[in-house]
Design an enzyme around this catalytic site. Structure first.
Site, short mmCIF file in Angstrom:
data_model
loop_
_atom_site.label_atom_id
_atom_site.label_comp_id
_atom_site.label_asym_id
_atom_site.label_seq_id
_atom_site.Cartn_x
_atom_site.Cartn_y
_atom_site.Cartn_z
N GLU A 397 2.48 -3.72 -9.57
CA GLU A 397 1.07 -4.39 -9.73
C GLU A 397 0.31 -3.52 -10.51
O GLU A 397 -0.66 -3.40 -11.67
CB GLU A 397 0.23 -4.58 -8.82
CG GLU A 397 0.84 -6.54 -7.88
CD GLU A 397 1.64 -5.96 -7.32
OE1 GLU A 397 2.25 -7.25 -6.85
OE2 GLU A 397 1.89 -4.87 -7.15
N GLN A 419 1.17 -12.74 -7.72
CA GLN A 419 2.08 -13.41 -7.42
C GLN A 419 1.18 -13.94 -5.89
O GLN A 419 1.11 -15.59 -5.93
CB GLN A 419 3.89 -12.95 -6.93
CG GLN A 419 4.53 -14.23 -6.06
CD GLN A 419 5.82 -13.49 -6.20
OE1 GLN A 419 6.08 -12.59 -5.30
NE2 GLN A 419 6.61 -13.48 -7.27
N PHE A 420 0.30 -13.53 -5.20
CA PHE A 420 -0.41 -13.87 -4.94
C PHE A 420 -1.56 -12.70 -4.74
O PHE A 420 -1.81 -12.08 -4.77
CB PHE A 420 0.00 -13.48 -2.59
CG PHE A 420 1.40 -14.67 -2.96
CD1 PHE A 420 1.08 -16.12 -2.33
CD2 PHE A 420 2.87 -14.24 -2.97
CE1 PHE A 420 1.71 -17.02 -1.70
CE2 PHE A 420 3.54 -14.66 -2.81
CZ PHE A 420 3.27 -16.59 -2.01
N ALA A 421 -2.87 -13.67 -4.33
CA ALA A 421 -3.66 -12.82 -4.72
C ALA A 421 -4.37 -11.38 -3.90
O ALA A 421 -4.77 -10.55 -3.70
CB ALA A 421 -5.21 -13.92 -4.39
N ASP A 422 -3.61 -11.12 -2.78
CA ASP A 422 -3.66 -10.35 -1.58
C ASP A 422 -3.06 -8.92 -2.74
O ASP A 422 -3.18 -8.10 -1.86
CB ASP A 422 -2.58 -10.50 -0.14
CG ASP A 422 -2.78 -12.05 0.23
OD1 ASP A 422 -3.46 -12.16 1.24
OD2 ASP A 422 -2.89 -13.54 -0.97
N PHE A 423 -1.85 -9.05 -3.23
CA PHE A 423 -1.09 -8.14 -3.38
C PHE A 423 -2.67 -7.27 -4.75
O PHE A 423 -1.65 -6.83 -5.02
CB PHE A 423 0.34 -8.68 -4.56
CG PHE A 423 1.15 -9.55 -3.45
CD1 PHE A 423 0.64 -9.23 -1.76
CD2 PHE A 423 2.59 -9.75 -4.41
CE1 PHE A 423 2.15 -9.85 -1.61
CE2 PHE A 423 3.02 -10.73 -3.26
CZ PHE A 423 3.19 -10.83 -1.77
N HIS A 464 -0.55 -13.30 2.67
CA HIS A 464 -0.21 -14.46 1.83
C HIS A 464 -1.17 -15.43 1.33
O HIS A 464 -1.41 -16.24 0.79
CB HIS A 464 0.86 -15.37 1.42
CG HIS A 464 2.31 -14.17 1.69
ND1 HIS A 464 2.75 -13.34 2.71
CD2 HIS A 464 2.77 -13.67 0.22
CE1 HIS A 464 3.59 -12.81 2.50
NE2 HIS A 464 3.97 -12.88 0.79
#
Length: 658
Positions: A397, A419-423, A464
């Site tokens: 990222e 891919q997910f905001a968490d990442f 996630h």
């Protein structure tokens, strides 16, 4: 030290000497000023000049170079006026950052130089983005980026080189191996014998050179860049040199063995090259003395000119304005028919229209090409727009956000999909320290949108499901949008892509396929920072965004006796203070509802602002309804208990009963 002039004539060799000598003499002047107390800090590159000068002279003037803070020779070889450099170092208005940053933490499009930030490694990914832009535009160019041996331990180093290798980007990654990362010697920095050996692991070419030999450096960079322009692919080059001064002057060199300093003093790049030119009768002792005297006079004049400039005055309005690239939003009203679309399809439609309108727009993210993305939002895009503009990325990222900024610097637009905001935490530094601060620091736009599939409701657990918008709403320089309806999702996404500033675009995963609504066809935009009043009432106002909007709508539908004004913020940075203020004044009671956790969620900012600016209109305390101050659990029953929705009834009743 052996010099091989190859086919270079005497005039060329003399020019090499002048270019090499000038930054050394500037540095010597800086050390005098430091001892006099006229400057407060200096990062010395004495002993390393051949790398910066030789490599810069080997690059074409229209090719980008991304230096570090010991690369004065890059700037002087690109003819950046010393007066302006000195103004930059002194924090004067005529400096490149108007006193907002120091050293070489700036860029200049005029000279095609992009400076570093203090985190050392992130500029390597910017080089990827710049080179990617050249590759897409079929420009035969190379990009040169510097790093130090210490920064090779950073994840940004690995990510940037890996991306460049996978994408065959024309980037020269140049390591200045000067023996120490501050006081830490190389044997405590890495285990491999030579840093250039790391090239093998990336599947790219690796070369090593005597960094104190200006002709060797020039010839190698020239050869590599020439081949790279015709056959794009990255190359890792290790330049062996030594740092003769401290990390910065205050740190000194007591940690360096004296015999090591003596050994490298014999390899001084300027003295050795000067001696070579004297032996070749290209220089004479009198000519050397005359050159130095003239340069000294020139340096004295330019330095003093910068000192004589007035200090900047703090003007809050101007400082706030310069956080963002100048842009006036002129919303485009929708025209033509309306069709029912899922929230997910509205986002996809907006992306497709933006790709059709902006041929310089590049999408990047994990699995977004043939696979269509984790949620299939970009399904079919690669067939329509090609793999050059719809790019699968390695799992890195930080490098991809940095590449987005590099694309922007090189005249492109970028949309990066998390891919997910968490990442996004893995790319956090690039967002909050590079994207957010670039325009404030040196006036360059950061035309990047980061798509953030966010939120809970699907039992996806702690990694996630997070609502992390508050990480970014407090970071000046970013814009944050968070649509709750399909039409808003499309209009705000198109607005975000039109805006040349960095925008964090939050899209709720739970709404992707569960929510359908009328969406205008064709191109239209909505004003970022403008809220939407969904209902008017008298008893209280509910201020919310994202999934909270639907929780509030459902509750009000189930309880028609409650007369509430419902405000959907839609944008969190900037946010619509006027609409919020009007809702509070008209009802006297305010409830702030959001999915994020209670402590330090965005609702805390809203509550503070309302208390400060609308206190006399309040009939009750401002109340917040938010999720628990825990991580998000996976089990559906636990998740339901975590979410703010489970507390909405109680909080509303409490507010109405006050």
């Amino acid at each position: 030290m052996t010099f091989d002039r190859k086919d270079k004539d005497n005039v060329t060799l003399l020019n090499f000497y002048l270019q090499l000598l000038y930054p050394r003499m500037v540095e010597e002047k800086m050390l005098i000023l430091l001892r006099q107390g006229r400057i407060g800090k200096w990062f010395s590159g004495i002993g390393q000049e051949a790398i910066a000068v030789g490599s810069t002279m080997a690059m074409k003037s229209e090719e980008y170079i991304l230096p570090m803070h010991r690369n004065l020779g890059v700037f002087t070889s690109r003819n950046v006026p010393l007066t302006r450099l000195m103004a930059q170092w002194q924090g004067k208005l005529s400096g490149f950052t108007k006193g907002r940053d120091r050293s070489f933490h700036f860029g200049t499009q005029e000279h095609k130089i992009i400076g570093m930030i203090s985190h050392l490694g992130p500029q390597m990914a910017l080089a990827d983005g710049i080179a990617l832009g050249d590759l897409i535009a079929s420009k035969e160019k190379a990009t040169l980026v510097f790093t130090g041996e210490g920064a090779t331990s950073e994840g940004d180093f690995h990510e940037a080189i890996n991306v460049a290798a996978v994408w065959n980007l024309p980037v020269i990654f140049l390591i200045e191996n000067n023996g120490y990362g501050l006081s830490t010697p190389v044997n405590e920095q890495y285990k491999c014998k030579n840093l250039v050996d790391r090239a093998i692991g990336y599947g790219i070419e690796g070369l090593q050179v005597d960094g104190n030999n200006i002709l060797a450096v020039y010839d190698l960079i020239d050869s590599v860049a020439t081949r790279m322009r015709e056959n794009p692919r990255p190359v890792l080059i290790e330049c062996l040199t030594f740092r003769m001064r401290g990390h910065e002057e205050a740190s000194g060199t007591k940690y360096v063995p004296h015999e090591l300093l003596e050994e490298w003093a014999k390899k001084d790049p300027i003295l050795n090259f000067e001696q070579y030119l004297l032996e070749q009768d290209i220089l004479t002792p009198d000519a050397v003395a005359e050159i130095k005297a003239n340069l000294k006079m020139e340096i004295e004049q330019e330095v003093e000119a910068a000192f004589n400039e007035p200090e900047p005055l703090a003007k809050e309005e101007e400082e706030l304005k310069d956080m963002y690239f100048p842009y006036t939003s002129d919303p485009v009203s929708p025209e033509g028919p309306v069709k029912e679309l899922r929230y997910l399809d509205a986002i996809s439609d907006g992306l497709r229209i933006a790709m059709q309108k902006h041929t310089n727009l590049v999408l990047m993210g994990q699995d977004i090409a043939e696979y269509g993305g984790a949620f299939k939002i970009t399904e079919g895009f690669v067939q329509e727009f090609g793999k050059a503009r719809v790019r699968n990325t390695p799992i890195c990222e930080s490098a991809i956000v940095g590449a987005g900024l590099g694309l922007s610097i090189n005249g492109f637009k970028a949309v990066v999909e998390m891919q997910f905001a968490d990442f996004v935490s893995c790319g956090f530094n690039q967002i909050v320290n590079n994207l957010a601060k670039t325009h404030y620091r040196w006036g360059e736009k950061a035309d990047v949108v980061v798509r953030m599939p966010t939120g809970a409701g699907t039992g996806a657990g702690p990694f996630h499901s997070q609502s992390n918008e508050a990480w970014f709403t407090k970071t000046p320089g970013l814009k944050v949008v968070y649509p709750a309806f399909p039409a808003d999702a499309k209009g705000l996404l198109l607005a975000a892509i039109e805006d040349p500033n960095p925008v964090m675009y939050f899209e709720h995963k739970y709404l992707y396929r569960s929510l359908t609504g009328p969406v205008p066809e064709g191109f239209y935009t909505m004003e970022i920072g403008k809220a939407n009043v969904l209902r008017q009432g008298q008893q209280l106002c509910i201020i919310t965004y994202g999934l909270g909007v639907h929780w509030a709508l459902d509750y009000l539908d189930e309880n028609p006796d409650i007369s509430a004004t419902l405000v959907d913020l839609r944008s969190l940075q900037p946010w619509d203070k006027e609409t919020v203020s009007a809702a509070v004044k008209n009802t006297g009671r305010a409830l702030i509802l959001h999915e994020d956790t209670l402590s330090c969620g965005f609702g805390a900012e809203l509550a503070a602002w309302i208390s400060e600016h609308c206190f006399k209109y309040l009939d009750a305390p401002v109340m917040r309804c938010a999720s628990s101050d825990t991580a998000i659990p996976m089990n559906k029953a636990l998740e339901d208990g975590f979410l703010a929705k489970s507390r909405l009834k109680h909080t509303l009743n409490q507010l109405l009963a006050y």
